[in-house]
Design a protein around this motif. Structure first.
Motif, PDB file in Angstrom:
ATOM      1  N   LEU A  27      -1.696  69.547 -16.669  1.00  0.00           N
ATOM      2  CA  LEU A  27      -2.738  70.399 -17.227  1.00  0.00           C
ATOM      3  C   LEU A  27      -2.487  71.874 -16.968  1.00  0.00           C
ATOM      4  O   LEU A  27      -3.148  72.739 -17.557  1.00  0.00           O
ATOM      5  CB  LEU A  27      -4.113  70.002 -16.652  1.00  0.00           C
ATOM      6  CG  LEU A  27      -4.548  68.552 -16.899  1.00  0.00           C
ATOM      7  CD1 LEU A  27      -5.916  68.297 -16.280  1.00  0.00           C
ATOM      8  CD2 LEU A  27      -4.574  68.242 -18.399  1.00  0.00           C
ATOM      9  N   LYS A  28      -1.547  72.178 -16.098  1.00  0.00           N
ATOM     10  CA  LYS A  28      -1.234  73.578 -15.819  1.00  0.00           C
ATOM     11  C   LYS A  28      -0.416  74.187 -16.949  1.00  0.00           C
ATOM     12  O   LYS A  28       0.092  73.478 -17.820  1.00  0.00           O
ATOM     13  CB  LYS A  28      -0.474  73.692 -14.498  1.00  0.00           C
ATOM     14  CG  LYS A  28      -1.335  73.452 -13.264  1.00  0.00           C
ATOM     15  CD  LYS A  28      -0.550  73.758 -11.994  1.00  0.00           C
ATOM     16  CE  LYS A  28      -1.409  73.615 -10.757  1.00  0.00           C
ATOM     17  NZ  LYS A  28      -0.649  73.947  -9.516  1.00  0.00           N
ATOM     18  N   GLU A  57       4.659  76.085 -14.879  1.00  0.00           N
ATOM     19  CA  GLU A  57       3.950  76.123 -13.602  1.00  0.00           C
ATOM     20  C   GLU A  57       3.452  74.747 -13.171  1.00  0.00           C
ATOM     21  O   GLU A  57       2.625  74.631 -12.277  1.00  0.00           O
ATOM     22  CB  GLU A  57       2.756  77.084 -13.693  1.00  0.00           C
ATOM     23  CG  GLU A  57       3.135  78.516 -14.034  1.00  0.00           C
ATOM     24  CD  GLU A  57       1.927  79.420 -14.152  1.00  0.00           C
ATOM     25  OE1 GLU A  57       0.792  78.915 -13.937  1.00  0.00           O
ATOM     26  OE2 GLU A  57       2.092  80.615 -14.455  1.00  0.00           O
ATOM     27  N   ARG A  58       3.981  73.705 -13.783  1.00  0.00           N
ATOM     28  CA  ARG A  58       3.399  72.379 -13.569  1.00  0.00           C
ATOM     29  C   ARG A  58       3.935  71.654 -12.337  1.00  0.00           C
ATOM     30  O   ARG A  58       3.290  70.763 -11.816  1.00  0.00           O
ATOM     31  CB  ARG A  58       3.649  71.521 -14.818  1.00  0.00           C
ATOM     32  CG  ARG A  58       2.924  72.051 -16.041  1.00  0.00           C
ATOM     33  CD  ARG A  58       3.415  71.437 -17.326  1.00  0.00           C
ATOM     34  NE  ARG A  58       2.739  72.036 -18.483  1.00  0.00           N
ATOM     35  CZ  ARG A  58       3.179  71.967 -19.728  1.00  0.00           C
ATOM     36  NH1 ARG A  58       4.321  71.338 -19.992  1.00  0.00           N
ATOM     37  NH2 ARG A  58       2.499  72.534 -20.703  1.00  0.00           N
ATOM     38  N   ILE A  59       5.105  72.016 -11.867  1.00  0.00           N
ATOM     39  CA  ILE A  59       5.745  71.304 -10.753  1.00  0.00           C
ATOM     40  C   ILE A  59       5.467  72.034  -9.452  1.00  0.00           C
ATOM     41  O   ILE A  59       5.588  73.258  -9.372  1.00  0.00           O
ATOM     42  CB  ILE A  59       7.259  71.179 -10.997  1.00  0.00           C
ATOM     43  CG1 ILE A  59       7.526  70.352 -12.256  1.00  0.00           C
ATOM     44  CG2 ILE A  59       7.955  70.543  -9.794  1.00  0.00           C
ATOM     45  CD1 ILE A  59       8.988  70.331 -12.674  1.00  0.00           C
ATOM     46  N   SER A  60       5.106  71.272  -8.414  1.00  0.00           N
ATOM     47  CA  SER A  60       4.856  71.835  -7.083  1.00  0.00           C
ATOM     48  C   SER A  60       5.683  71.068  -6.053  1.00  0.00           C
ATOM     49  O   SER A  60       5.948  69.881  -6.200  1.00  0.00           O
ATOM     50  CB  SER A  60       3.371  71.744  -6.719  1.00  0.00           C
ATOM     51  OG  SER A  60       2.585  72.495  -7.629  1.00  0.00           O
ATOM     52  N   TYR A  83       7.899  67.010 -17.284  1.00  0.00           N
ATOM     53  CA  TYR A  83       6.716  67.872 -17.282  1.00  0.00           C
ATOM     54  C   TYR A  83       6.926  69.223 -17.946  1.00  0.00           C
ATOM     55  O   TYR A  83       5.959  69.900 -18.275  1.00  0.00           O
ATOM     56  CB  TYR A  83       6.240  68.072 -15.841  1.00  0.00           C
ATOM     57  CG  TYR A  83       5.605  66.824 -15.266  1.00  0.00           C
ATOM     58  CD1 TYR A  83       4.285  66.500 -15.558  1.00  0.00           C
ATOM     59  CD2 TYR A  83       6.334  65.964 -14.458  1.00  0.00           C
ATOM     60  CE1 TYR A  83       3.696  65.353 -15.048  1.00  0.00           C
ATOM     61  CE2 TYR A  83       5.755  64.808 -13.935  1.00  0.00           C
ATOM     62  CZ  TYR A  83       4.439  64.509 -14.240  1.00  0.00           C
ATOM     63  OH  TYR A  83       3.860  63.360 -13.738  1.00  0.00           O
ATOM     64  N   GLU A  84       8.184  69.641 -18.111  1.00  0.00           N
ATOM     65  CA  GLU A  84       8.443  70.929 -18.755  1.00  0.00           C
ATOM     66  C   GLU A  84       9.217  70.778 -20.061  1.00  0.00           C
ATOM     67  O   GLU A  84       9.485  71.774 -20.734  1.00  0.00           O
ATOM     68  CB  GLU A  84       9.207  71.857 -17.805  1.00  0.00           C
ATOM     69  CG  GLU A  84       8.489  72.162 -16.493  1.00  0.00           C
ATOM     70  CD  GLU A  84       7.208  72.980 -16.682  1.00  0.00           C
ATOM     71  OE1 GLU A  84       6.928  73.407 -17.824  1.00  0.00           O
ATOM     72  OE2 GLU A  84       6.481  73.181 -15.692  1.00  0.00           O
TER      73      GLU A  84
END
Length: 486
Positions: free
Chosen positions: A134-135, A139-142, A402-403
């Protein structure tokens, strides 16, 4: 007979393990706490007994000094490297840009330094990758630092050396009663046939979460999220485990393993030394004349201060106890400290006690640093192996999932620098002598390559420009030396 990995630290366990833990997990989690408290010099862990009721124990930060000395020379200048020989330049730039964003956003260099110290102190360090679709894009991976005391492996029933999942357990407020707490458990499991990894999060009563043993008492409070498959691209568990010392089990060992009693003895010795100095300075006195008395015959304190005269009854004795005339405890402390350093392969120069003649002599410096360099080289093999796997998974699993970035031909690896201290002045002088010798022993390109390792930057084409200038200067000098024509 299996070796007890935590035998040397068990005498320092205090209290009990977290609720619901037993056996190896209980010892492991308690050991993490003990070693971390040793690092921070927590008095309750070392249990120094003063030799006098009025004496205060003195705690030396020995554990912290030893860990930090190793930390300074372990995996220095750690970074990722995009292999220039794998894939095309455009794809390499894309991956490099994505990694740069992740590294900046997740403060990876700071976390890496923390993880090195965590591994040395506790014996284990863990990274945890998560993602939020949802980011915003990019910026979705932490990437998180995970405390090893919250990590519990799930092993294959047929192969106990094979990890097929894990629980990540912490303590949070009970949503049904904010005055109480519950265990929150996030679980990853991989199906060994399909390789699909599921993630689930559940709240349990304290200590009643461990379903790895069917005989355990399990009590679910609330299901936060049911088992949900991770994206199909992700086929590796998103937790990456670095062991400080490989002892042939799933878990590593603290750098302080085996020297716990030396750490305690050092603080005990310096406490005795401190008391001896105090007694020698203030003095310990004796009398057989009884205590002084006031006008009513009641005992009163004996006041001793500079310039006072002590009056005792006739025939009584008053004197000062002769204490130690020297302080042998210092030699004993040095003996203990030196043996602890040798056991941990930490030379004096690495601990900050520098002999200038050794530091300036390349051979002497190499011999002094050899133990810690060799020890850390073994640790770096474990570290780089884990980081290579984590970087590979980031590039080939998490970024595609995710990207939407799929570039399998590019290769990202972990790199570390040379831990041997460099004498810059000596290195530069050597390079200059090699270039200016007749004939030159190295090319300008080779000289620039060596100087670049010292921090100098050379733009593209710098070697050709230097050579062109040198040729022009040589030609002018030759012209100036020609005889005048009359």
């Amino acid at each position: 007979m299996a070796v007890d990995q935590w035998a040397s630290v068990r005498p320092f366990f205090s209290g009990t393990a977290p609720a619901g833990l037993g056996g190896e997990d209980a010892a492991r989690v308690q050991a993490y706490d003990v070693y971390e408290n040793m690092y921070w010099n927590t008095p309750e862990i070392l249990k120094i007994t003063p030799r006098s009721e009025d004496a205060s124990p003195v705690y030396l930060p020995s554990a912290r000094a030893m860990v930090d000395a190793t930390h300074r020379f372990l995996g220095i200048k750690w970074d990722y490297l995009v292999n220039p020989g794998a894939g095309v330049a455009g794809d390499q730039e894309v991956i490099r840009g994505l990694f740069q964003k992740i590294w900046a956003r997740e403060t990876m260099y700071r976390k890496y330094s923390i993880q090195k110290r965590n591994a040395l102190t506790r014996g284990d360090a863990l990274w945890h990758i998560t993602a939020n679709p949802l980011k915003a894009e990019g910026e979705r991976i932490s990437i998180h630092v995970l405390h090893p005391g919250q990590y519990f492996t799930i092993v294959d029933e047929d192969d106990p050396d094979k990890i097929i999942g894990c629980h990540i357990v912490d303590v949070v407020p009970n949503p049904n009663d904010r005055k109480t707490s519950v265990n929150r458990r996030q679980t990853y499991r991989q199906d060994q046939d399909t390789r699909v990894i599921t993630s689930e999060t559940t709240l349990f009563e304290l200590g009643k979460w461990d379903d790895r043993d069917p005989d355990n008492d399990i009590s679910v409070v609330k299901v936060i999220s049911p088992p949900t498959p991770l994206p199909a691209q992700i086929t590796q568990l998103p937790v990456y485990h670095i062991r400080n010392i490989d002892v042939g089990t799933h878990w590593g060992s603290s750098e302080l393993r085996g020297v716990e009693t030396l750490i305690q003895a050092l603080s005990g010795t310096v406490s005795d030394q401190d008391l001896a100095i105090a007694l020698q300075g203030l003095g310990l006195y004796f009398t057989d004349g009884g205590p002084p008395r006031d006008a009513d015959g009641n005992p009163v304190p004996l006041n001793l201060s500079p310039g006072d005269v002590v009056e005792v009854p006739a025939g009584s004795n008053f004197g000062r106890v002769q204490g130690v005339s020297s302080l042998p405890g210092i030699e004993h402390m040095n003996f203990l400290r030196d043996n602890m350093q040798q056991g941990l392969a930490i030379p004096d120069i690495a601990a900050g006690r520098v002999d200038v003649t050794v530091a300036e002599s390349g051979v002497s410096l190499a011999l002094q640093m050899a133990p810690i360099i060799a020890k850390n080289a073994e640790k770096e093999q474990e570290m780089i192996g884990v980081y290579d796997q984590m970087f590979y998974d980031l590039q080939n699993m998490w970024l595609p999932a995710y990207e939407g970035v799929t570039l399998p031909d590019v290769e990202v690896t972990a790199v570390v620098g040379d831990a041997m201290p460099i004498n810059r002045e000596s290195e530069i002088a050597e390079v200059i002598s090699l270039v200016t010798s007749v004939p030159p022993l190295i090319t300008i390109e080779m000289a620039q390559e060596r100087l670049a390792k010292l921090g100098y930057e050379f733009p593209e084409g710098a070697a050709a420009a230097v050579l062109e200038q040198a040729t022009a200067l040589s030609a002018r000098r030759s012209l100036m030396q020609l005889p005048l024509q009359r």
